[in-house]
Write a protein that holds these residues in place. Structure first.
Motif, PDB file in Angstrom:
ATOM      1  N   LEU B 202      92.037  30.861  -5.602  1.00 32.72           N
ATOM      2  CA  LEU B 202      92.813  30.567  -4.390  1.00 32.72           C
ATOM      3  C   LEU B 202      92.704  31.696  -3.368  1.00 32.72           C
ATOM      4  O   LEU B 202      92.499  31.455  -2.176  1.00 32.72           O
ATOM      5  N   VAL B 203      92.842  32.941  -3.830  1.00 31.99           N
ATOM      6  CA  VAL B 203      92.799  34.085  -2.904  1.00 31.99           C
ATOM      7  C   VAL B 203      91.411  34.203  -2.272  1.00 31.99           C
ATOM      8  O   VAL B 203      91.285  34.435  -1.062  1.00 31.99           O
ATOM      9  N   ARG B 204      90.376  34.004  -3.078  1.00 32.68           N
ATOM     10  CA  ARG B 204      89.018  34.063  -2.537  1.00 32.68           C
ATOM     11  C   ARG B 204      88.807  32.990  -1.474  1.00 32.68           C
ATOM     12  O   ARG B 204      88.231  33.238  -0.405  1.00 32.68           O
ATOM     13  N   ARG B 205      89.268  31.767  -1.762  1.00 32.52           N
ATOM     14  CA  ARG B 205      89.059  30.655  -0.835  1.00 32.52           C
ATOM     15  C   ARG B 205      89.873  30.862   0.450  1.00 32.52           C
ATOM     16  O   ARG B 205      89.392  30.655   1.544  1.00 32.52           O
ATOM     17  N   GLU B 206      91.116  31.316   0.281  1.00 31.15           N
ATOM     18  CA  GLU B 206      92.045  31.398   1.422  1.00 31.15           C
ATOM     19  C   GLU B 206      91.763  32.622   2.295  1.00 31.15           C
ATOM     20  O   GLU B 206      91.773  32.523   3.513  1.00 31.15           O
TER      21      GLU B 206
END
Lengths: 288, 288
Positions: B202-206
């Motif tokens: 999630l952090v990578r995508r966001e």
């Protein structure tokens, strides 16, 4: 999605939700001279020993390959299948390039075996799928065709789609097709594993079927193969593989640790049982 | 995204595209009695030995934590930083809960160090970010806040967002914030690792930022920790982590194998060099 495999009195479920199913790879004479010699001599004691070791180490299914140049697979494969059925109770994965040998072995295999394998090659689709359908078996589909193994994930996905489609036309449901996205050595091609991992993700997303891997190839020709194989298995399970043809004696720990880390082993029961069995075995308990 | 870390004469780039950066974890007295005793005695020879071993094993950066009850971190941390700067040339990761100790140590650290850590806790954001900004350092942001570590990935993502936002307001660009999604032991909570892996994704995508992991916690209290740690690292790198605080002596092989498998090690050069160095070292070559 669930693929049910059966022996006469045992059931193994390969599920996209896990836990991961291990297919013991060691009943395969390729690169195993002692097994080849034993098969040539009709000495099945060594086969039995290998089978029991794989099962003791955690294999849920046994791959059975008896392809030795000069031996009659059509006669030998059913014979070894009958022998293993008498000595173990795990489902079998019949591994052969020879449709006649597969057909003959399927006749004597109880339960619901797995056939290894069909591919996108026209001759394979034509010869193997009817045999699998007739016996009500499941089948592994390799993402290669008459042009070989495509270098990119999208083309492997397309072949997976063709196999699933042709299987459906032959009367085999998608849940009985396990796609193997194939892996070559990263020693020969640095992108080899990355392409396989991407194929796993694409096939899972597009078709939702179970994914198998013959994982040992990935480290061929490289030093410290165990470390590479361990890392590759974890990466593959993270990407969505649910089944693996491997040496359970070497890699069961990584398989069970991966299930634990992916949240599929409540209280770590399976992982802890495995470690305890290893400790008992290392202490010589297996010989008592 | 790239986070540049520097010593006086060396640069390490943490990149979301890899290769993975290893931060050697062993200069930390927590659970390491011998190091605690050495720090108490002001005997830095042992510190030097540990540092050199981690670097020889493949650590690109060294974590420096000198938190021993009763010792004055504000005096000791700068002292150990100066000592390590004189004896190694890798960038340092200053690891402390004490803002004054961090500020004092940052004054004597050359290049561009990493600060370990800020979190979503209001007091931390207030005390640590200005110190990091003043020195032009980079910082690790832990996804926890005054309510502790959230049990779900979405809440950890929200904290990551708050840290990145507050850092930006303090004048620290997103590329200098490395998010650590935190991992607890799967022995205590079977979902612990799965939540961390999901947070990484999630952090990578966001936000597209670099992700660090302190990976050893995951196996706390379980047997055969090495197998679990190896599998977890591979899963984390597959999910998108680009940096890891770990024992390089134990896990460099898995880190380098993962880079190789993810297609980031052309011709396997880094992996093969590592294995050769290990072989030389095992043969006693390190002592010649």
């Amino acid at each position: 999605m669930k693929t049910v495999l059966k022996s006469a009195d045992w059931e193994v479920i390969v599920s996209t939700e896990g836990p991961i199913v291990m297919i013991g790879e060691k009943i395969n004479p390729t690169g195993r001279k002692r097994l080849a010699t034993a098969l040539q001599a009709g000495d099945f004691d060594y086969v039995r020993q290998q089978a029991l070791q794989q099962v003791a180490a955690g294999a849920h299914v046994l791959d059975v390959n008896v392809s030795v140049p000069g031996l009659d697979e059509k006669r030998l494969l059913p014979e070894v299948v009958k022998f293993l059925t008498a000595h173990t109770r795990v489902p079998l994965c019949l591994d052969s390039n020879n449709p006649e040998a597969l057909a003959a072995a399927l006749q004597v295999t109880p339960g619901k075996p797995l056939v290894n394998s069909v591919s996108g090659e026209e001759g394979k689709l034509r010869d193997i799928l009817p045999v699998v359908k007739d016996r009500g078996a499941a089948v592994i589909g390799l993402t290669m065709d008459n042009n070989g193994i495509p270098p990119d994930a999208e083309a492997r996905l397309a072949i997976a789609g063709r196999i699933i489609e042709r299987a459906a036309k032959a009367g085999i449901p998608a849940e009985d097709v396990i796609i193997d996205p194939l892996v070559l050595s990263v020693g020969a091609d640095q992108k080899a594993a990355a392409v396989t991992l991407k194929t796993i993700e694409l096939v899972r997303r597009e078709f939702g079927v179970n994914i198998n891997l013959g994982a040992s190839n990935v480290s061929f020709g490289l030093p410290d193969r165990q470390t590479i194989n361990q890392a590759f298995l974890a990466l593959a399970f993270g990407a969505g593989a649910s089944c693996v043809i491997t040496d359970a004696e070497k890699l069961a720990g990584t398989v069970l640790a991966s299930d634990l880390l992916l949240g599929r082993d409540p209280y770590g029961k399976r992982y802890l049982s495995h470690v305890r069995r290893q400790q008992v075995s290392a202490a010589g308990g297996g010989k008592a």
